[in-house]
Design a protein around this motif. Sequence first.
Motif: not given
Length: 118
Positions: A91-112
């Motif tokens: 139900g979020q308005v801008d799923n694309d922004e959230l998806i990009r943010a999640l992808d980046e946050a997971w990459r950071f969690q994995i690589t630092g």
Amino acid sequence: MMRVGRPPAAIIAAPPRTAAEWAAQAVARGAAVMDQAKPGWRKRVNLETLSIASVRACVLGQNYGSFNAGMEALGIGRVAAAEHGFIWPQGQVDNDELIRALDEAWRFQITGKRAVTT
């Protein structure tokens, strides 16, 4: 099957101001759950194909075979999955922004490392 509890009230009390802040907080919770439930999970994630928008290429998909199998293994539903950064809140308005943010946050969690943007 592992049961994931709701995040502590202190985490919910101060809502993040941006998609990136929300994603970083949610993914930190999700990474902690994965550390407990599936030690070594980071090594199983292919960063080149990682995509939260894909049921097979997301963190759960790459560790459990599919997003749904991961939710079942962790004993969570879609709301808890969003609270832990495994998917964006519905139900979020801008799923694309959230998806990009999640992808980046997971990459950071994995690589630092943060992604370099130009």
